[in-house]
Scaffold this motif. Structure first.
Motif, PDB file in Angstrom:
ATOM      1  N   VAL A  19       0.838  -1.203   0.000  1.00 41.27           N
ATOM      2  CA  VAL A  19       0.000   0.000   0.000  1.00 41.27           C
ATOM      3  C   VAL A  19       0.871   1.249   0.000  1.00 41.27           C
ATOM      4  O   VAL A  19       0.669   2.177  -0.788  1.00 41.27           O
ATOM      5  CB  VAL A  19      -0.945   0.016   1.224  1.00 41.27           C
ATOM      6  N   ALA A  56      -3.826  -5.109  -0.337  1.00 44.97           N
ATOM      7  CA  ALA A  56      -3.331  -3.755  -0.586  1.00 44.97           C
ATOM      8  C   ALA A  56      -4.235  -3.010  -1.560  1.00 44.97           C
ATOM      9  O   ALA A  56      -4.554  -1.823  -1.363  1.00 44.97           O
ATOM     10  CB  ALA A  56      -1.904  -3.823  -1.136  1.00 44.97           C
ATOM     11  N   LEU A  60      -6.309   0.515  -1.030  1.00 47.52           N
ATOM     12  CA  LEU A  60      -6.151   1.667  -1.925  1.00 47.52           C
ATOM     13  C   LEU A  60      -7.484   2.072  -2.553  1.00 47.52           C
ATOM     14  O   LEU A  60      -7.718   3.254  -2.809  1.00 47.52           O
ATOM     15  CB  LEU A  60      -5.131   1.339  -3.014  1.00 47.52           C
TER      16      LEU A  60
END
Length: 227
Positions: A19, A56, A60
């Protein structure tokens, strides 16, 4: 670009590192709006299984930096005019409310923190670093309200805002408007208003400061905001 595999860690920590890396690349413009983010490609790049990569990407997406398409593909989010107007409106509501509160409780320690932040802005070696330090100052003001819910609301758009701000700084540089000096001057005026103890003066200047970013985003781009 190939990167060294991330050392073995718990899946959650691995996802957090992915991330952090992808977020920096998106916010800085290294990963352009519309760029594809395929799980297998990212897993190979980071030397990981697809599980932390998927985690991740989900994070996001929550931050508004990427989007999942109905086709199953994932790409970097493109901020259009409607998105930008909504971000500006949300920031105006949240940060003006915050400034009204913190101005009444402003301390010498707050002044010292902001002055140090402004000094760091002057020393920023890249526009991405300048944008990050700029946002840290705004987050400080939100945190100083002591209102955790207000802070969480602001943080929900923080990275989208930082992506737009980084793009604004790049545009200012392209147009020879010296983004470092422009940012520093604006924050010095804001600091003076915060020190005044006058919440109306401070909130009015904060609104002007936030809405001022809009003129840069809409220069010669009345419909869309490409990266």
């Amino acid at each position: 670009m190939n990167k060294k595999p991330i050392p073995s860690q718990p899946a959650h920590n691995l996802a957090a590192e992915v991330v952090d890396c992808l977020r920096k690349e998106i916010v800085s413009g290294q990963l352009a709006p519309g760029a594809a983010l395929a799980e297998p490609v990212l897993a190979a790049r980071f030397g990981l299984s697809r599980v932390p990569v998927r985690e991740a990407l989900i994070e996001l997406e929550r931050e508004g930096l990427i989007q999942f398409e109905p086709t199953g593909r994932t790409k970097v989010r493109t901020i259009d005019r409607k998105d930008m107007l909504e971000i500006i409106e949300a920031r105006s509501i949240l940060e003006v409310a915050a400034v009204r509160k913190v101005t009444l409780e402003w301390t010498k320690q707050d002044t010292s923190w902001v002055k140090e932040n402004i000094a760091a802005q002057a020393k920023a070696s890249t526009l991405a670093e300048l944008s990050h330090i700029d946002i840290e100052m705004h987050q400080y003001l939100m945190r100083q309200t002591g209102n955790e819910r207000l802070l969480r609301l602001w943080q929900s758009i923080r990275w989208q805002f930082q992506m737009c701000l980084a793009r604004t700084h790049r545009m200012q540089e392209k147009l020879e408007h010296k983004p470092h000096q422009h940012t520093i001057n604006a924050h010095k005026r804001l600091l003076s208003a915060l020190q005044s103890g006058d919440p109306e003066k401070a909130s009015s200047l904060m609104l002007e400061h936030i809405e001022g970013a809009l003129k840069w985003e809409l220069i010669d781009r009345p419909q869309n905001l490409p990266g």
